[in-house]
Design a protein around this motif. Structure first.
Motif, mmCIF file in Angstrom:
data_model
loop_
_atom_site.group_PDB
_atom_site.id
_atom_site.type_symbol
_atom_site.label_atom_id
_atom_site.label_comp_id
_atom_site.label_asym_id
_atom_site.label_seq_id
_atom_site.Cartn_x
_atom_site.Cartn_y
_atom_site.Cartn_z
ATOM 1 N N THR A 194 -4.005 -9.046 0.191
ATOM 2 C CA THR A 194 -4.031 -8.193 1.377
ATOM 3 C C THR A 194 -2.631 -7.893 1.883
ATOM 4 O O THR A 194 -2.293 -6.738 2.172
ATOM 5 C CB THR A 194 -4.862 -8.869 2.484
ATOM 6 O OG1 THR A 194 -6.187 -9.072 1.994
ATOM 7 C CG2 THR A 194 -4.917 -8.006 3.730
ATOM 8 N N SER A 195 -1.799 -8.910 2.001
ATOM 9 C CA SER A 195 -0.473 -8.703 2.578
ATOM 10 C C SER A 195 0.365 -7.753 1.736
ATOM 11 O O SER A 195 1.015 -6.848 2.262
ATOM 12 C CB SER A 195 0.248 -10.042 2.743
ATOM 13 O OG SER A 195 0.388 -10.710 1.497
ATOM 14 N N VAL A 196 0.326 -7.937 0.405
ATOM 15 C CA VAL A 196 1.110 -7.062 -0.470
ATOM 16 C C VAL A 196 0.561 -5.640 -0.433
ATOM 17 O O VAL A 196 1.319 -4.671 -0.329
ATOM 18 C CB VAL A 196 1.107 -7.604 -1.915
ATOM 19 C CG1 VAL A 196 1.766 -6.609 -2.864
ATOM 20 C CG2 VAL A 196 1.836 -8.939 -1.978
ATOM 21 N N GLY A 197 -0.763 -5.501 -0.506
ATOM 22 C CA GLY A 197 -1.362 -4.171 -0.479
ATOM 23 C C GLY A 197 -1.035 -3.415 0.790
ATOM 24 O O GLY A 197 -0.736 -2.212 0.756
ATOM 25 N N GLN A 198 -1.086 -4.095 1.922
ATOM 26 C CA GLN A 198 -0.789 -3.433 3.188
ATOM 27 C C GLN A 198 0.679 -3.012 3.270
ATOM 28 O O GLN A 198 1.000 -1.936 3.782
ATOM 29 C CB GLN A 198 -1.163 -4.350 4.351
ATOM 30 C CG GLN A 198 -2.668 -4.529 4.491
ATOM 31 C CD GLN A 198 -3.047 -5.559 5.543
ATOM 32 O OE1 GLN A 198 -2.232 -6.406 5.930
ATOM 33 N NE2 GLN A 198 -4.275 -5.497 6.017
ATOM 34 N N GLN A 199 1.557 -3.851 2.763
ATOM 35 C CA GLN A 199 2.981 -3.504 2.761
ATOM 36 C C GLN A 199 3.254 -2.278 1.890
ATOM 37 O O GLN A 199 4.000 -1.365 2.279
ATOM 38 C CB GLN A 199 3.813 -4.684 2.265
ATOM 39 C CG GLN A 199 3.838 -5.873 3.213
ATOM 40 C CD GLN A 199 4.449 -7.110 2.576
ATOM 41 O OE1 GLN A 199 5.069 -7.037 1.513
ATOM 42 N NE2 GLN A 199 4.252 -8.259 3.208
ATOM 43 N N LEU A 200 2.629 -2.247 0.719
ATOM 44 C CA LEU A 200 2.853 -1.117 -0.180
ATOM 45 C C LEU A 200 2.200 0.156 0.364
ATOM 46 O O LEU A 200 2.752 1.250 0.215
ATOM 47 C CB LEU A 200 2.309 -1.442 -1.571
ATOM 48 C CG LEU A 200 3.038 -2.575 -2.307
ATOM 49 C CD1 LEU A 200 2.379 -2.847 -3.657
ATOM 50 C CD2 LEU A 200 4.515 -2.252 -2.499
#
Length: 486
Positions: free
Chosen positions: A236-242
């Motif tokens: 979730t954290s990586v997807g939201q950042q990207l």
């Protein structure tokens, strides 16, 4: 086929412009066998310059691919489906070697992943538009569906074929070109798929595959306005950042992020069915599945009986190298995953939970492998981390409830909403619970959920958009309104 022979012949270069090529400077990274921790092989490690070269290739191919007749695109996808079927045993073995998963689970994924090419081969010829008169009668309203343009996809390690297939197949069907970055733990399957698509007749440049040791070498392309669609499956954290980075160019985005799936066993459930379904809902891929059951919420009147049945099931499952005879579940993907699962279990035990199954690995497992035993926990305290975090491992953590209201409250007490499971012999009751659970997908009285013919995706912080089903191709199409005087 001999595993070593398969690894030796598998493609290991970057796939750009229809060819497998070396990375800039000949850089490579190692791919490990989770069964024993040994090095399987080395794969080209794409640099940012390699990724931009790959983007150039798919951008150059975009116009001609969009202009390709839908039937021609359809036939290429259909041929890819057929080739995957012909090579299913080989591809299943390759997956097991790089992922560690039991061979039966890899075989199931090959069939599942291949179905996306068959489904979207059929959808490629069915984009719909509109033709109608405006309400005031002054003009005609035409709405055309057109490919969004070059796409960037980042896929996870746990389903190395299917996660890519359900992005690549609809993109190609819609007339979009695509660059894919597979997970560094499992790049071989995606490179194999690229070879299959080339053999199926996919024109050079339409698809690029760029493995990379550093994901940022490829995600850096989100600063390029030529990328018109970004699709991601992962944390979730990586997807939201990207996704936030993609917003800088107003890219179309679809995300499949974390899950924390509730598994509700109502008082009127068939307990044998509910317990046996754990073999799929939890133990497929050793629990390393985004839609895996995570929080087992069981009515207090049947909790003891259900837990005993699940403990018997979990205790009977055979762990070992994925290629071993009769193996039900294999190792986890790496030491990092073993540490995560161990930490969650240890936290629960330290806070007072009871362990009914698990704790010790059987003798005879290969040294250096990333194994974790099937585990059943009960008497979980409310502050146990395992009730609030995605486990991604072979652990059943049983909590209880007294009323439907309490079950729904517990099920929804998470920022995530990808999948859920509900067991009740009363269909009206089951549907009522399913409608109240905040999840993009709900399985009733079964442990399997995914279907290429159905929309896959979550709500809340589990993602945006849908993959598969009739909806999947629309993630790669834009609607264009054309106004014509009457």
């Amino acid at each position: 086929m001999d595993p070593r022979e398969l690894i030796d012949k598998a493609p290991k270069g970057l796939f750009i412009d229809g060819e497998f090529v070396d990375a800039e400077g000949g850089e490579t990274f190692e791919v490990f066998d989770p069964a024993d921790g040994s090095v399987l092989t080395e794969v080209a490690a794409g640099s940012e310059a390699d990724a931009r070269r790959a983007l150039d290739s798919i951008c150059a191919a975009q116009d001609s691919w969009a202009a390709t007749a839908p039937r021609e695109r359809s036939e290429i996808l259909r041929r890819a489906f057929e080739l995957l079927g012909e090579r299913s045993e080989e591809l299943a073995l390759l997956q097991t070697l790089e992922l560690g998963r039991a061979l039966k689970d890899s075989a199931a994924e090959v069939g599942y992943g291949a179905e996306f090419f068959r489904w979207f081969a059929e959808e490629a010829v069915r984009p719909r538009g509109e033709y109608r008169v405006s309400p005031d009668g002054s003009s005609r309203i035409l709405v055309a569906e057109q490919p969004v343009g070059p796409c960037l996809a980042i896929t996870p390690w746990n389903f190395p074929l299917a996660m890519g297939a359900r992005k690549i197949a609809p993109a190609l069907a819609a007339g979009c070109t695509m660059l894919v970055k597979p997970a560094s733990k499992t790049p071989l399957t995606m490179l194999y798929l690229a070879q299959v698509l080339k053999e199926a007749g996919l024109p050079d440049g339409v698809l690029a595959v760029v493995p990379a040791k550093k994901a940022s070498n490829v995600s850096a392309l989100l600063d390029d306005a030529r990328v018109r669609k970004f699709t991601f499956t992962g944390s979730t954290s990586v997807g939201q950042q990207l996704a936030a980075k993609a917003a800088g160019h107003s890219m179309k985005v679809s995300l499949e992020l974390g899950g924390n799936a509730p598994y509700i066993v109502a008082e009127d459930a068939d307990l044998d069915t509910a317990a046996q379904a754990v073999a799929v809902a939890k133990m497929r891929g050793a629990g390393q599945v985004c839609i895996a059951a995570n929080r087992f919420l069981v009515h207090e009147s049947v909790a003891e009986e259900f837990t005993a049945k699940v403990a018997e099931l979990m205790g009977s499952l055979k762990i070992g190298p994925g290629t071993g005879a009769g193996v039900d579940y294999g190792p986890l993907s790496g030491t990092d995953q073993v540490e995560t699962v161990s930490g969650l279990v240890d936290d629960a035990l330290d806070k007072g939970a009871r362990r009914l199954v698990g704790g010790e690995l059987p003798e005879g497992l290969p040294e250096g492998g990333y194994y974790y035993p099937a585990t059943v926990l009960t008497d979980l305290p409310a502050d146990a981390e395992i009730l609030h975090n995605e486990i991604f491992g072979p652990v059943v953590a049983v909590d209880t409830f007294a009323t439907d209201e309490e079950a729904v409250e517990k099920a929804n007490s998470t920022p995530f909403g990808l999948a859920a499971y509900v067991f009740s012999e009363n269909l009206t009751h089951a549907l009522a619970l399913a409608e109240r659970v905040e999840a993009g997908m709900v399985a009733l009285n079964k442990g399997g959920l995914s279907d290429p013919a159905a929309p896959f995706g979550g709500v809340k912080e589990s993602g945006l958009g849908r993959e598969g089903g009739f909806q999947g191709i629309h993630e790669y199409l834009e609607e264009k309104f054309i106004s014509v005087p009457r």
